[in-house]
Write an enzyme that holds these catalytic residues in place. Sequence first.
Site, short mmCIF file in Angstrom:
data_model
loop_
_atom_site.label_atom_id
_atom_site.label_comp_id
_atom_site.label_asym_id
_atom_site.label_seq_id
_atom_site.Cartn_x
_atom_site.Cartn_y
_atom_site.Cartn_z
N GLU A 1 -4.86 1.83 -3.61
CA GLU A 1 -3.41 1.44 -3.20
C GLU A 1 -2.41 2.43 -3.46
O GLU A 1 -1.78 2.75 -3.05
CB GLU A 1 -3.03 0.05 -3.78
N SER B 1 -1.27 -3.07 -8.73
CA SER B 1 -2.58 -3.06 -8.26
C SER B 1 -2.83 -1.51 -8.08
O SER B 1 -2.32 -0.88 -7.17
CB SER B 1 -2.91 -3.90 -7.00
N ARG C 1 -0.42 -3.88 3.01
CA ARG C 1 -0.03 -2.83 2.16
C ARG C 1 0.14 -1.69 2.99
O ARG C 1 -0.15 -0.49 2.39
CB ARG C 1 -0.88 -2.53 1.05
#
Length: 338
Positions: free
Chosen positions: A331, A235, A163
């Site tokens: 995130e 998320s 990510r």
Amino acid sequence: MICRNRSVKEYNSFGLDYRAGMFASVESVDEIRELIDMKNECGSPYFILGGGNNVLFTSDYDGIIIHPAIPGIEVEDTSGENVVASAGAGVEWDSLVEWSVARGFCGIENLSHIPGRVGAVPVQNIGAYGSEASEVVDSVVAVNMDDGSERVFKNAECRFGYRSSIFKRELKNRYLVTKVFFRLSPGGNFNLGYGSLEAEVNRLGGATPANVRQAVINIRAGKLPDPAVLGNAGSFFKNPVIDSHKAGLLKERFPDMPVYIEGEGLAKLPAGWLIERCGWKGRRMGDAGVHEKQALVIVNYGKATGRQIVELSEEIKRSVCDRFGILLEPEVEVVGAI
Ligand code: EPU
């Protein structure tokens, strides 16, 4: 198109109604350069906002929000064993997946229904169901936000991680992605190793790009809330990557905890599992809540503020740290005052 004092409600998947001092939707490199000149003259801070599926606004933004809206999907090269296709930063990611699957190309079908725009794909190195954008990004074209010059980043120069990429770390906010080239494959080379994916593909009649896409859509729909119905940013936290020795010690204390080996003495733990074990799944603090089917997703039941969502996330972090000794990292990018 430039607007002053514009609401960003339609441009963030939590559906939060904050305002941008200036909001500029840019459709070409020339428009980006004009905006850079303006920004350099007035010295305003700026923030690059794609689909807003990974941001959490906590206040009005007193600067320029730049929304890349560059369109277009093209087949660029079919001469090698792969098909190289390009897409403008403003293309809806899932339209590109749909386009690719409709032509029988493989490579991005596991990334079906991820909300967002193409420009965010390499920045965030989006991933799901065992695939990551880094496996298919050939190169990224981006504009330097100081002087408007264009630069092409080959895959290795993007320094992709989980990510993450150079655009999120070393060059954060310094480049605006305008176009991404993808390496797709005309033949079937499917990645069905994740969870129940293979079983769902078989139930649909076997591995084809269209069946894999449909299987991913079905699995996602069973777990992940649709942001158009219930505000969320997927998320909220990353899955923590920790030392495998520490993971082994935790596994002795919590034998049913899933652990994924990450290589070189590292292990990844599912944050959703850790959060659920702390009793958060389905819990609410006012209108901010933890999704009832996927504890990694924080949702806005309607009237939550950005700050209330941050407060809930801080409570979650505290309890996971107290119970497991693990610090969760968001995130989602928080934009604004806290
Ligand atoms: N789990 C729980 N409780 C929960 C959620 C998950 O016990 O409430 C357990 C599951 O049972 C499973 C494990 O955690 O054993 C992993 O769960 P899942 O397969 O749902 O995936 P995830 O690790 O929670 C990641 C990505 C998702 C992506 C899925 C599928 C991150 C931060 N998230 O979630 O990506 O869709 O894998 O590949 O890596 C996103 O980035 O926004 C996103 C949704």
